[in-house]
Design a protein around this motif. Structure first.
Motif, PDB file in Angstrom:
ATOM      1  N   PRO A  28      12.536   7.047   8.476  1.00  0.00           N
ATOM      2  CA  PRO A  28      12.154   6.503   9.963  1.00  0.00           C
ATOM      3  C   PRO A  28      12.333   5.075  10.020  1.00  0.00           C
ATOM      4  CG  PRO A  28       9.988   7.118   8.838  1.00  0.00           C
ATOM      5  CD  PRO A  28      11.387   7.464   8.034  1.00  0.00           C
ATOM      6  N   SER A  29      12.667   4.717  11.192  1.00  0.00           N
ATOM      7  CA  SER A  29      12.660   3.154  11.606  1.00  0.00           C
ATOM      8  C   SER A  29      11.524   2.641  11.583  1.00  0.00           C
ATOM      9  CB  SER A  29      13.495   2.979  13.090  1.00  0.00           C
ATOM     10  OG  SER A  29      12.304   3.359  14.028  1.00  0.00           O
ATOM     11  N   ASP A  30      11.390   1.287  11.581  1.00  0.00           N
ATOM     12  CA  ASP A  30       9.990   0.566  11.659  1.00  0.00           C
ATOM     13  C   ASP A  30       9.297   0.892  12.825  1.00  0.00           C
ATOM     14  OD1 ASP A  30      10.337  -1.432   9.068  1.00  0.00           O
ATOM     15  OD2 ASP A  30      12.151  -1.838  10.338  1.00  0.00           O
ATOM     16  N   LEU A  31       9.931   1.077  13.934  1.00  0.00           N
ATOM     17  CA  LEU A  31       9.035   1.687  15.217  1.00  0.00           C
ATOM     18  C   LEU A  31       8.361   2.808  14.941  1.00  0.00           C
ATOM     19  CD1 LEU A  31      11.248   0.378  18.107  1.00  0.00           C
ATOM     20  CD2 LEU A  31       9.100  -0.865  17.078  1.00  0.00           C
ATOM     21  N   LYS A  32       9.296   3.809  14.599  1.00  0.00           N
ATOM     22  CA  LYS A  32       8.838   5.182  14.076  1.00  0.00           C
ATOM     23  C   LYS A  32       7.668   5.230  13.160  1.00  0.00           C
ATOM     24  CE  LYS A  32      11.828   7.297  16.981  1.00  0.00           C
ATOM     25  NZ  LYS A  32      13.056   7.909  16.510  1.00  0.00           N
ATOM     26  N   ARG A  33       7.801   4.528  12.083  1.00  0.00           N
ATOM     27  CA  ARG A  33       6.767   4.296  11.061  1.00  0.00           C
ATOM     28  C   ARG A  33       5.419   4.012  11.822  1.00  0.00           C
ATOM     29  NH1 ARG A  33       9.972   0.692   6.744  1.00  0.00           N
ATOM     30  NH2 ARG A  33      11.668   2.371   6.327  1.00  0.00           N
ATOM     31  N   SER A  34       5.660   3.188  12.624  1.00  0.00           N
ATOM     32  CA  SER A  34       4.166   2.659  13.328  1.00  0.00           C
ATOM     33  C   SER A  34       3.630   3.840  14.159  1.00  0.00           C
ATOM     34  CB  SER A  34       4.363   1.411  14.246  1.00  0.00           C
ATOM     35  OG  SER A  34       3.093   1.076  14.680  1.00  0.00           O
ATOM     36  N   GLU A  35       4.593   4.654  14.978  1.00  0.00           N
ATOM     37  CA  GLU A  35       4.443   5.719  15.565  1.00  0.00           C
ATOM     38  C   GLU A  35       3.873   6.977  14.628  1.00  0.00           C
ATOM     39  OE1 GLU A  35       7.424   7.248  18.263  1.00  0.00           O
ATOM     40  OE2 GLU A  35       8.134   5.019  18.516  1.00  0.00           O
TER      41      GLU A  35
ATOM     42  N   PRO B 180       0.510  -5.829  -7.030  1.00  0.00           N
ATOM     43  CA  PRO B 180      -0.677  -5.083  -6.394  1.00  0.00           C
ATOM     44  C   PRO B 180      -0.943  -3.332  -7.092  1.00  0.00           C
ATOM     45  CG  PRO B 180       0.420  -6.170  -4.690  1.00  0.00           C
ATOM     46  CD  PRO B 180       1.363  -6.239  -5.910  1.00  0.00           C
ATOM     47  N   THR B 181       0.163  -2.946  -7.459  1.00  0.00           N
ATOM     48  CA  THR B 181       0.249  -1.665  -8.070  1.00  0.00           C
ATOM     49  C   THR B 181      -0.484  -1.646  -9.543  1.00  0.00           C
ATOM     50  OG1 THR B 181       2.392  -1.465  -8.280  1.00  0.00           O
ATOM     51  CG2 THR B 181       1.342  -0.264  -6.184  1.00  0.00           C
ATOM     52  N   ASP B 182      -0.420  -2.844  -9.958  1.00  0.00           N
ATOM     53  CA  ASP B 182      -1.094  -3.029 -11.352  1.00  0.00           C
ATOM     54  C   ASP B 182      -2.685  -2.882 -11.268  1.00  0.00           C
ATOM     55  OD1 ASP B 182       1.500  -2.981 -12.658  1.00  0.00           O
ATOM     56  OD2 ASP B 182       1.468  -5.250 -12.509  1.00  0.00           O
ATOM     57  N   PRO B 183      -3.106  -2.276 -12.382  1.00  0.00           N
ATOM     58  CA  PRO B 183      -4.725  -2.072 -12.116  1.00  0.00           C
ATOM     59  C   PRO B 183      -5.254  -3.392 -12.615  1.00  0.00           C
ATOM     60  CG  PRO B 183      -3.772  -0.606 -13.709  1.00  0.00           C
ATOM     61  CD  PRO B 183      -2.697  -1.294 -13.355  1.00  0.00           C
ATOM     62  N   GLU B 184      -4.954  -4.386 -13.169  1.00  0.00           N
ATOM     63  CA  GLU B 184      -5.381  -5.793 -13.433  1.00  0.00           C
ATOM     64  C   GLU B 184      -5.403  -6.371 -12.127  1.00  0.00           C
ATOM     65  OE1 GLU B 184      -1.445  -5.859 -15.708  1.00  0.00           O
ATOM     66  OE2 GLU B 184      -2.627  -4.398 -15.049  1.00  0.00           O
ATOM     67  N   PHE B 185      -4.466  -6.144 -10.992  1.00  0.00           N
ATOM     68  CA  PHE B 185      -4.652  -6.751  -9.667  1.00  0.00           C
ATOM     69  C   PHE B 185      -5.883  -6.656  -9.064  1.00  0.00           C
ATOM     70  CE2 PHE B 185      -3.586  -7.659  -5.235  1.00  0.00           C
ATOM     71  CZ  PHE B 185      -2.966  -8.963  -5.493  1.00  0.00           C
ATOM     72  N   GLY B 186      -6.413  -5.699  -9.324  1.00  0.00           N
ATOM     73  CA  GLY B 186      -7.916  -5.366  -8.860  1.00  0.00           C
ATOM     74  C   GLY B 186      -8.075  -4.631  -7.562  1.00  0.00           C
ATOM     75  N   GLY B 187      -7.130  -3.988  -7.055  1.00  0.00           N
ATOM     76  CA  GLY B 187      -7.209  -3.129  -5.721  1.00  0.00           C
ATOM     77  C   GLY B 187      -7.363  -1.789  -6.152  1.00  0.00           C
ATOM     78  N   ASN B 188      -7.234  -0.885  -5.074  1.00  0.00           N
ATOM     79  CA  ASN B 188      -7.228   0.523  -5.100  1.00  0.00           C
ATOM     80  C   ASN B 188      -5.748   0.958  -5.108  1.00  0.00           C
ATOM     81  OD1 ASN B 188     -10.058   1.215  -4.681  1.00  0.00           O
ATOM     82  ND2 ASN B 188      -9.803   0.085  -2.712  1.00  0.00           N
ATOM     83  N   ILE B 189      -5.590   1.625  -6.214  1.00  0.00           N
ATOM     84  CA  ILE B 189      -3.937   1.947  -6.399  1.00  0.00           C
ATOM     85  C   ILE B 189      -3.902   3.482  -5.892  1.00  0.00           C
ATOM     86  CG2 ILE B 189      -1.979   2.671  -7.852  1.00  0.00           C
ATOM     87  CD1 ILE B 189      -3.460   0.680  -9.774  1.00  0.00           C
ATOM     88  N   MET B 190      -3.422   3.659  -4.602  1.00  0.00           N
ATOM     89  CA  MET B 190      -3.330   5.062  -3.963  1.00  0.00           C
ATOM     90  C   MET B 190      -2.122   6.017  -4.483  1.00  0.00           C
ATOM     91  SD  MET B 190      -3.326   3.051  -0.391  1.00  0.00           S
ATOM     92  CE  MET B 190      -3.645   4.304   0.936  1.00  0.00           C
ATOM     93  N   THR B 191      -2.544   7.388  -4.410  1.00  0.00           N
ATOM     94  CA  THR B 191      -1.502   8.189  -4.741  1.00  0.00           C
ATOM     95  C   THR B 191      -0.630   8.477  -3.628  1.00  0.00           C
ATOM     96  OG1 THR B 191      -3.421   9.554  -5.748  1.00  0.00           O
ATOM     97  CG2 THR B 191      -1.348  10.633  -5.209  1.00  0.00           C
ATOM     98  N   SER B 192       0.662   8.522  -4.289  1.00  0.00           N
ATOM     99  CA  SER B 192       1.736   8.323  -3.326  1.00  0.00           C
ATOM    100  C   SER B 192       2.840   9.499  -3.627  1.00  0.00           C
ATOM    101  CB  SER B 192       2.341   6.971  -3.365  1.00  0.00           C
ATOM    102  OG  SER B 192       4.001   6.914  -2.544  1.00  0.00           O
ATOM    103  N   ASP B 193       3.461  10.165  -2.545  1.00  0.00           N
ATOM    104  CA  ASP B 193       4.575  11.096  -2.946  1.00  0.00           C
ATOM    105  C   ASP B 193       5.861  10.485  -2.564  1.00  0.00           C
ATOM    106  OD1 ASP B 193       3.870  11.247  -0.243  1.00  0.00           O
ATOM    107  OD2 ASP B 193       3.714  13.482  -0.320  1.00  0.00           O
ATOM    108  N   ALA B 194       5.823   9.171  -1.954  1.00  0.00           N
ATOM    109  CA  ALA B 194       7.159   8.794  -1.560  1.00  0.00           C
ATOM    110  C   ALA B 194       8.287   8.659  -2.777  1.00  0.00           C
ATOM    111  CB  ALA B 194       6.781   7.417  -1.165  1.00  0.00           C
ATOM    112  N   GLY B 195       9.415   9.425  -2.021  1.00  0.00           N
ATOM    113  CA  GLY B 195      10.509   9.492  -3.021  1.00  0.00           C
ATOM    114  C   GLY B 195      11.293   8.361  -3.050  1.00  0.00           C
ATOM    115  N   GLY B 196      11.202   7.345  -2.404  1.00  0.00           N
ATOM    116  CA  GLY B 196      11.980   5.798  -2.199  1.00  0.00           C
ATOM    117  C   GLY B 196      11.133   5.088  -1.664  1.00  0.00           C
ATOM    118  N   HIS B 197      12.067   3.747  -1.543  1.00  0.00           N
ATOM    119  CA  HIS B 197      11.321   2.570  -0.993  1.00  0.00           C
ATOM    120  C   HIS B 197      10.964   2.504   0.300  1.00  0.00           C
ATOM    121  CE1 HIS B 197       9.987  -1.457  -1.364  1.00  0.00           C
ATOM    122  NE2 HIS B 197      10.915  -1.902  -0.421  1.00  0.00           N
ATOM    123  N   GLY B 198      11.580   3.452   1.287  1.00  0.00           N
ATOM    124  CA  GLY B 198      11.123   3.359   2.717  1.00  0.00           C
ATOM    125  C   GLY B 198      10.583   4.669   2.952  1.00  0.00           C
TER     126      GLY B 198
END
Length: 611
Positions: free
Chosen positions: A402-409, A557-575
């Protein structure tokens, strides 16, 4: 303008006309909003088919007519107020001069001259006679009169000349106002057809410019916007303007008001919709002025029938093709914004607010578009897109992505589903020069330049909400890809130990790095730092961040040492973080929405922050 006309002038007639045009402008705006935000929504909910689509198209055209009426009547109202301001200034000077003259027993004649009585020391047994003087406006002539007065035997002469000069100046200013505004007001006329065309909007833009150029005195009477003001300064300025003064600024300075952080979303939306309509008309006319591409493009050459470009096509291509592509791209982005307006109510989508628009701004164009009013929202999410984002593609889907506008929707839909009864606003924020190509994304330059702009917007969002609702609401800022790098620089810009980033939660997806070892280094509470990664191409992006140095000391940020919450993701690609299938949100999208509505306990995690 002569003395009698100015003396008897009643500016109340112009003020009454101005109020009438302003009322018509407001009525047209109310009709436009009723069509776009209520009637069209109800039609989509209850009707379908070819007839319904045709009716919706007609409603959109009617809404366009009302919008044009709103803008033009607003400009006419402001022009009349500016005329009144100029005439009142001149009339005030005239009335004061006449009152002062009559107070000294001098007579003001019907042509504006001043008659003075006999007086002074007798000479050869006679009192110096009285007389009549005409005023002058030229400074040299005034100086000569003052010099003559010192030697005049009648002491009344000097005072009479002074008042006559003041009257002459007032008449001159009134005449100049009349000569300035008469042609401007005559130009404020629409053509006699029932179609609002691109040319009509271009004319409206010219009308606004003409009125703005002549309204200096009127605007000087209104407190000017704070120069380089922060959102709090802007909000205070707006708060203390009257309704008419706000209307005047929106009418004459829509681009400035539309870009002003801290003032209400509905005011920015009204201003930016005018800028959008006028700019779209301007670009459409420029595109239509380009000659049609010659045909055929290729012509045979030689005995074997080989083909080559025709000289006519080569000449056209060299002169027009780049310009044509540029205009078509910008217009594509403008149509995407209008398409979002037109889809209000579709699948429950709330009204849209255009909080920023400039087709050429920040390199790639500027669009800030909200689903729902952020000033009154319980939860607001600001989505910051990454590399290659441009006004021409911001509304364009790429295959299943989806486009950037559709992502927000999509984020709004899922967030609203998770928080029934609560108000949600999701914002697509493109107000920085995103890298155009992947190699450019290895540089921090784009994030460094965009960081103060994003920080100012976040502060403005919080300030406008505070003024509208009495509290700040819950805000999540979401960065995709290079957008997360921008958020990292924004946190540094905030000077976190004194002024933390103006957001409650920070969420990044597919981040190549935020240029910090730990979330806490950016002043972000690790409990409210969220990150998710995706499939194979996302893996490449994240490791590109390692190599480019966007991940500080190879930490992202997806490294544990960064110190954030690493969320489960099922995204098959970068977008693919905002994908839906069969109307169902992906896990990646659900987890984002859970953060947006502060349902932290429902977020599925791969690992927690090191707290």
């Amino acid at each position: 303008m002569d003395y009698t006309a100015l003396k008897n002038l009643r500016t109340s007639d112009f003020e009454k006309a101005s109020r009438g045009y302003r009322a018509t402008s407001h009525m047209a705006n109310a009709a436009k909003e009723a069509l776009e935000r209520r009637i069209a929504v109800k039609m989509r909910e209850s009707l379908s088919g070819v007839a319904a689509k045709s009716a919706l198209h007609q409603l959109r055209e009617l809404a366009k007519d009302f919008h044009y009426t709103q803008v033009e009547c607003g400009v006419i109202s402001t022009a009349l107020n500016a005329l009144v301001s100029d005439l009142q200034a001149a009339k005030k000077k005239l009335d004061a001069a006449v009152a002062d003259a009559e107070g000294e027993k001098l007579t003001v004649e019907m042509d504006g001259s001043v008659t003075y009585p006999a007086g002074g020391d007798k000479y050869q047994g006679k009192t110096p006679p009285g007389g009549t003087v005409n005023g002058v406006t030229d400074e040299t002539a005034k100086a000569l009169h003052r010099q003559a007065a010192r030697f005049h035997p009648n002491p009344h002469y000097a005072r009479a000349q002074e008042y006559a000069d003041r009257i002459a100046v007032a008449l001159k200013e009134a005449t100049e106002a009349d000569e300035k505004w008469t042609p401007k007001l005559r130009k404020l006329r629409a053509d006699d057809d029932l179609t609002v065309s691109a040319a009509d909007w271009v004319d409206a833009q010219k009308d606004t410019g003409g009125v703005r150029d002549g309204a200096d005195h009127y605007l000087d009477g209104i407190k000017t916007p704070p120069k380089d003001g922060d959102p709090e300064d802007n909000a205070e300025w707006w708060k203390h303007l009257s309704a008419d003064q706000r209307d005047a600024y929106i009418s004459l300075h829509p681009a400035s008001i539309g870009a002003m952080n801290g003032i209400p979303a509905d005011a920015r939306d009204e201003a930016n919709r005018t800028v959008l309509a006028e700019t779209r008309g301007q670009y459409e006319m420029k595109l239509n002025a380009i000659p049609k591409e010659p045909s055929p493009q290729f012509v045979p050459i030689g005995a074997r029938g080989d083909m080559t470009y025709s000289q006519e096509w080569l000449d056209w291509h060299g002169k027009y093709s780049e310009r044509k592509e540029y205009l078509e791209g910008k217009l594509k982005g403008m149509r995407a914004i209008q398409d979002r307006f037109d889809r209000t109510g579709e699948n429950g989508l709330p009204e849209a607010y255009l909080l920023g628009f400039d087709p050429d701004g920040e390199g790639n164009g500027r669009i800030i578009l909200a689903n729902g009013n952020p000033d009154t929202a319980d939860h607001t999410a600001i989505y910051v897109p990454g590399t290659t984002t441009d006004i021409s593609t911001i509304g364009e889907d790429s295959g299943d992505t989806p486009s950037d506008l559709k992502r927000s929707e999509s984020l709004w839909n899922e967030s609203a589903r998770l928080a029934p009864g609560q108000k949600i606003s999701t914002i697509t924020w493109l107000d920085y020069d995103a890298p155009d190509i992947i190699p450019e994304a290895a540089s921090d330059r784009y994030a460094e330049q965009g960081a103060p702009i994003l920080h100012n917007f976040l502060e403005g969002n919080r300030t406008a909400h505070q003024y509208a609702s009495g509290e700040t609401g819950h805000t999540t800022v979401i960065g995709h890809s290079y957008g997360s790098t921008l958020i990292g620089d924004t946190a540094k810009t905030a000077g976190w130990n004194e002024t933390p980033i103006p957001a409650d939660d920070v969420l990044v997806a597919g981040s190549p790095g935020m240029q910090a070892d730990h979330a806490a280094d950016l002043g972000i509470d690790p409990k409210h730092m969220w990150a998710m990664g995706g499939g194979s191409d996302d893996f490449i992006v994240r490791h590109g961040g390692y190599l480019s140095g966007l991940g500080d000391n190879l930490v992202i940020p997806t490294d544990p040492e960064f110190g954030g919450n690493i969320m489960t993701s099922d995204a098959g690609g970068h977008g693919a973080f905002w994908d839906t299938e069969g109307g169902q949100a992906s896990l990646s999208l659900k987890n984002q929405a859970r953060v947006v509505v502060a349902r932290y306990g429902d977020v599925t995690l791969d690992s927690k922050a090191h707290w």
